[in-house]
Design a protein around this motif. Structure first.
Motif: not given
Length: 106
Positions: A86-106
């Motif tokens: 469960h904790n790892l899934v939460a980390q995976c969600w964080d990575v996906a969120r950061m990736w989306r934020q990075f793509q929005e800025k690019a």
């Protein structure tokens, strides 16, 4: 007449099986991202280590699911095993969120 309460086996099947499916889904999705993109907020080493962590959890979940099916739902999984997934899934969600934020800025 009161509704019939599910047996422990039925309850395990109703709750545990979908939970294991969810773990598999999120780990697979995260692994696809980790293996197909260079994530700028990770060093190459960090990204590779996180991918290995996801792969290991994926194998654990697959094994748990096979055992659950092999015993026809007679065996559950200790919560101390579920919490790290469960904790790892939460980390995976964080990575996906950061990736989306990075793509929005690019």
């Amino acid at each position: 007449m009161s509704p019939k309460q599910p047996t422990e086996k039925e309850l395990l099947k109703q709750v545990l099986e979908p939970l294991l499916d969810d773990f598999q889904y999120w780990f697979e999705r995260s692994l696809n991202l980790l293996e197909s993109e260079k994530l700028p907020f990770f060093s190459e080493e960090e990204q590779a280590e996180f991918a290995e962590k996801v792969k290991a959890a994926q194998q654990e979940v697959n094994t748990a699911k096979m055992l659950f099916r092999a015993t026809e739902g007679e065996v559950g999984i200790e919560s101390k095993m579920l919490l790290p997934w469960h904790n790892l899934v939460a980390q995976c969600w964080d990575v996906a969120r950061m990736w989306r934020q990075f793509q929005e800025k690019a």
